[in-house]
Write a protein that holds these residues in place. Structure first.
Motif, PDB file in Angstrom:
ATOM      1  N   THR A 173       9.038   2.545 -40.733  1.00  0.00           N
ATOM      2  CA  THR A 173       8.368   2.033 -41.747  1.00  0.00           C
ATOM      3  C   THR A 173       8.281   3.288 -42.781  1.00  0.00           C
ATOM      4  OG1 THR A 173       6.912   0.539 -40.810  1.00  0.00           O
ATOM      5  CG2 THR A 173       5.860   1.912 -42.277  1.00  0.00           C
TER       6      THR A 173
ATOM      7  N   GLU B  32      -6.004   3.729 -42.316  1.00  0.00           N
ATOM      8  CA  GLU B  32      -4.674   3.775 -41.898  1.00  0.00           C
ATOM      9  C   GLU B  32      -4.373   5.050 -41.012  1.00  0.00           C
ATOM     10  OE1 GLU B  32      -4.708   3.682 -45.731  1.00  0.00           O
ATOM     11  OE2 GLU B  32      -5.851   1.918 -44.929  1.00  0.00           O
TER      12      GLU B  32
ATOM     13  N   TYR C 172       3.462   0.357 -36.367  1.00  0.00           N
ATOM     14  CA  TYR C 172       4.604   0.868 -37.023  1.00  0.00           C
ATOM     15  C   TYR C 172       4.977   2.160 -36.596  1.00  0.00           C
ATOM     16  CZ  TYR C 172       2.783  -2.579 -40.350  1.00  0.00           C
ATOM     17  OH  TYR C 172       1.993  -3.803 -40.836  1.00  0.00           O
TER      18      TYR C 172
ATOM     19  N   LEU D 219       2.835  -2.023 -43.915  1.00  0.00           N
ATOM     20  CA  LEU D 219       1.742  -1.278 -44.210  1.00  0.00           C
ATOM     21  C   LEU D 219       1.153  -1.110 -45.461  1.00  0.00           C
ATOM     22  CD1 LEU D 219      -0.034   0.564 -42.615  1.00  0.00           C
ATOM     23  CD2 LEU D 219       2.067   2.464 -42.655  1.00  0.00           C
TER      24      LEU D 219
ATOM     25  N   ASP E 243      -1.935   2.868 -36.140  1.00  0.00           N
ATOM     26  CA  ASP E 243      -0.944   2.389 -37.127  1.00  0.00           C
ATOM     27  C   ASP E 243       0.265   2.633 -37.374  1.00  0.00           C
ATOM     28  OD1 ASP E 243      -3.443   0.639 -37.657  1.00  0.00           O
ATOM     29  OD2 ASP E 243      -4.341   2.489 -38.918  1.00  0.00           O
TER      30      ASP E 243
END
Length: 347
Positions: free
Chosen positions: A179, A87, A158, A18, A127
């Motif tokens: 993440t 994001e 994620y 990411l 995301d």
């Protein structure tokens, strides 16, 4: 005051790929908790300004409003055609039942919450999807198992945790890579440094600090509390109670002195302390005003020496600040241990 850098740096958040701006935008105050909801048109303008300035990491939650903050973000993404440029992070797990806060992590709720967030945001995939708070009735492995399925189905990319202890992080990470961890981390909230930050770094988990400006206190000092409307939940936070505020204002006063030497604002200095923690950190200061946003991003240009970092840390040591950091400490990492997986009996 230091202005926005020409280029906002980007970092790899966590070890799964990411890529985000080194500073994000917390969107909670646009809709709830910090007084009344702000005009949608103004907030959409702010979001557009943030993204075009290079701050593309947007943070929301289904609990904020409830739901209205996600709707706002979804509207902004659609109107401004920004989906491919941001994001997008949102959260699930905190809801209300009979007027009381309830935390849920059971598989049925996980899936329903995700589907609802996708609809409100108007996107096909989230995301970064956080467990907003840990349901201590459900083994973390069970909650993570459903999230893993959502990743496999392409509904989320994620997985993140928020307000989780080191042990909870390790158990979750064993099911599917985590993440990012969202956690309160600031000059006057440093308990996470005992073992949570090191745990994240050992496992390759990115760190997303929230309330880095002490919920606005490092920007305005004691005047902040005096000018808040009664509906603002900060009025009831322990550190802002009169018996603690008189003591805690010293942190702000010391910040002013150092900020004067550095040629920046106290808020920029406090935020810079977090930004200088490493390239695995992307704080998400929130604001509802473009001028405050510009000041926050300017903190990316404030570089601190080891000596300056240590000086700042002395202001906010654990034995210096009085009062709990939150009015509901039950819903923090201190109370995030879940039963063992062997105890779970699905219905």
């Amino acid at each position: 005051m230091i202005s926005i850098p020409a280029v906002v740096p980007r970092i790899k958040l966590g070890s799964q790929g990411l890529d985000v701006s080194a500073q994000g935008l917390g969107c909670m105050g646009m809709s709830t908790f910090y007084g009344s909801a702000k005009p949608k048109s103004d907030m959409i303008q702010l979001i557009h300004h943030a993204v075009t300035s290079g701050v593309t990491f947007l943070d929301t939650s289904d609990f904020w409003g409830p739901h209205t903050n996600e709707i706002l973000i979804g509207q902004a993404l659609k109107e401004l055609e920004l989906r491919g440029e941001v994001e997008l992070a949102t959260k699930f797990g905190v809801t209300t039942k009979d007027g009381q806060v309830e935390v849920r992590g059971d598989p049925c709720y996980v899936r329903a919450a995700c589907e609802a967030s996708l609809s409100r945001l108007g996107v096909e995939c989230i995301d970064l999807y956080y467990i907003h708070r840990i349901d201590i009735r459900v083994p973390i492995e069970v909650t993570m198992g459903e999230l893993k399925k959502l990743v496999e189905e392409g509904k989320i990319k994620y997985i993140g945790l928020s307000e989780a202890s080191a042990n909870t992080i390790r158990r979750a990470h064993a099911v599917h890579p985590i993440t990012a961890l969202q956690i309160e981390w600031s000059l006057w909230c440093r308990d996470v440094e005992v073992d949570i930050i090191s745990c994240c770094r050992e496992l390759g988990i990115g760190i997303v600090p929230y309330s880095t400006l002490a919920r606005g206190f490092f920007a305005s000092g004691p005047e902040l509390i005096q000018n808040l409307p009664e509906a603002d939940f900060r009025k009831r936070m322990p550190r802002f109670k009169p018996e603690n505020l008189e003591h805690n204002k010293r942190v702000y006063e010391q910040l002013i002195a150092v900020a004067s030497r550095k040629g920046c604002s106290p808020a920029q200095l406090a935020l810079a302390w977090v930004q200088n923690q490493g390239n695995d950190v992307s704080p998400i200061p929130g604001t509802t005003k473009i001028e405050n946003f510009n000041q926050n991003v300017g903190a990316l240009s404030v570089k601190l020496t080891k000596e300056e970092m240590a000086e700042l840390e002395s202001f906010g040591a654990a034995n210096v600040v009085k009062g709990d950091r939150h009015g509901q400490m039950t819903y923090t990492w201190l109370n995030s241990e879940t039963p063992p997986l062997s105890s779970w009996r699905s219905e």
